[in-house]
Design an enzyme around this catalytic site. Sequence first.
Site, short mmCIF file in Angstrom:
data_model
loop_
_atom_site.label_atom_id
_atom_site.label_comp_id
_atom_site.label_asym_id
_atom_site.label_seq_id
_atom_site.Cartn_x
_atom_site.Cartn_y
_atom_site.Cartn_z
N SER A 121 0.83 -1.20 0.00
CA SER A 121 0.00 0.00 0.00
C SER A 121 0.87 1.25 0.00
O SER A 121 1.82 1.37 -0.76
CB SER A 121 -0.96 -0.06 1.19
OG SER A 121 -2.02 0.85 1.04
N ASP A 145 -5.69 -3.72 -2.87
CA ASP A 145 -4.62 -3.32 -1.95
C ASP A 145 -3.94 -4.52 -1.29
O ASP A 145 -4.59 -5.43 -0.76
CB ASP A 145 -5.22 -2.41 -0.87
CG ASP A 145 -4.16 -1.59 -0.16
OD1 ASP A 145 -3.21 -2.20 0.37
OD2 ASP A 145 -4.28 -0.36 -0.14
#
Length: 593
Positions: A332, A446
Amino acid sequence: MGRRRRADTFEAALARVFEREASTRASWFTLTSGEPLFVAGAPSDTLYLLRSGRLGVFTDGMNGEPELKGVVRPGEPVGEMALVAETPHTATVVALRDSEMLALPRDAFLEAARGDPDLLVELARLMVRRSRDRTEGGAHPTVFGFVAARPRPIRAFVERVAAGIQALGFTVQVVDQSALSSVAEWFARVEDTHDFVLYVAEREETAWAALCMRQVDHLFLVGDALAAPSTDLVPSPTQALRRQSRDLILMRPRGMTRPANTRVWLDALQPNRWFQAREDEDGDAARMARVISGASIGLVLSGGGARAYAHIGAVRALREAGVMIDFVGGASMGAVVGAGVALGWDDREMDERIRRAFVDSSPLADIAFPLIAMTQGRKVQRLLEQAYGDQAMEDLLLPFYCVSSNLTRGEIEVHRRGPLKQAIRATISLPGVLPPVVSRGEVLVDGAVLDNFPTKTMKRLNAGPVIGVDLSRMRGVDAETLERPPSWWKWLLTGEWKKGTPIVSILMRSATITTDAELEIAREETDVLIQPNPGGVDIRDWKAYEPAVAAGHAAAVEALAGVETPLTHLRRKGAAARLIETDMTGEPQAAQA
């Protein structure tokens, strides 16, 4: 730092057993280079003793490919843990060079053990030692080969690597073609009296190169970024089990900012790892010295939304302390900062680029009707294109990876190759906040959803110390805002809409919650753990740059103050022990209790 051995080790006690049983129960045989001794899952009904040669221990690595976990040297046993536990082998053991073996059936070994108390004591000692060293990454290779895959000589580069190994406090010997006619005992003596041995073969030295490939634990092919690889370097089927013990070093001129043919080299050779190095650049040779000696430093950065600005402060503190980062990985927003480190951005450039992309532009401001996500993702895509352009991951100066979550297959996706902007776009695609990335018909979101702190992947790439900066447990949702959300008109007039609606915080935090057990496992893979606490910074507060950066810097300074030895020496105790006595046979963990 010559290699030493205890006189009363399990190996010595075991040798006595083989000597007693030699005429009746023990058998002798040879393995040719590349031939397996046993494979993972096979029954363990025999104890083996390596008399000469060298064995490699392989387990399944990333993408199911064999991964070299360690080596077995002459005089050491193989298979004793699975034998005693009566469990199948959990690793595949392959001859790295022509090897002579002794084999003893289980019943003969157990009968000898009952009559030899020293053998049982040393067996217990060995199990404890191997259990301990597994947590440190297993036995480390000590014999490395550098084979030129380009016309230009590589000897000068290898000599600089050797100088770097010596600077770390190890003894090292460079061996070239002049040793081609030497007998096997000479090679064994050189390897036994030095911590590391580097064999170097130039492109035209075909006979010597072939010998080097058979002699070493780990092979580096040295290529040229200005040329394409030769077809005769493609691995043969007999080398399939050894593929993961081969890496690529791609050399480029000092003034060449980016290599031109990395993808071509990777497609042809399929190496486990690859390294970019510049001609006559001592820093790159020193980095390879750290990689070889197990002193290379890997940096792993967790996700955390806007709180991940703390990573910038942590990186700044590491640089101020003189820490040389050799591998970078993240998830991320941690991957966003990590990519800058791998690109070679200095502190000023990192500050300018992150501010421009996230602080000044409000990346989640393109609110969309929530059919797939709360935002359209177009603004983020433009920002990534501005930051990374057409940069390929495989061309980065430092080895870099990031992770995304593959919703199609329900597993972690590790990105190491391909367009950097696409990999970063995948790793930051929080479900419900940004639209997912569709790649090769698979849906990626993600990386923090499945692995917010991807330290395990780093351990597969880097045998040296791992520094982790983790924001997984920091509070990132403003409870007061959720209890008393602002009215629509105030939300619009104050510009709060640029952060996304308050539901964005809930979605971001919910998608990145890691269980205590998972987080503990990830943290255990680090040697230095940095945990910034950017208190009061909301997970979507992209303007809260300075306090988050300051929190990361302070946390890193505090963590480094608690480290009593140089970071490159953090595993020196374990590495030195592995140079003295090999502690890796690929046997099951249950047998080590």
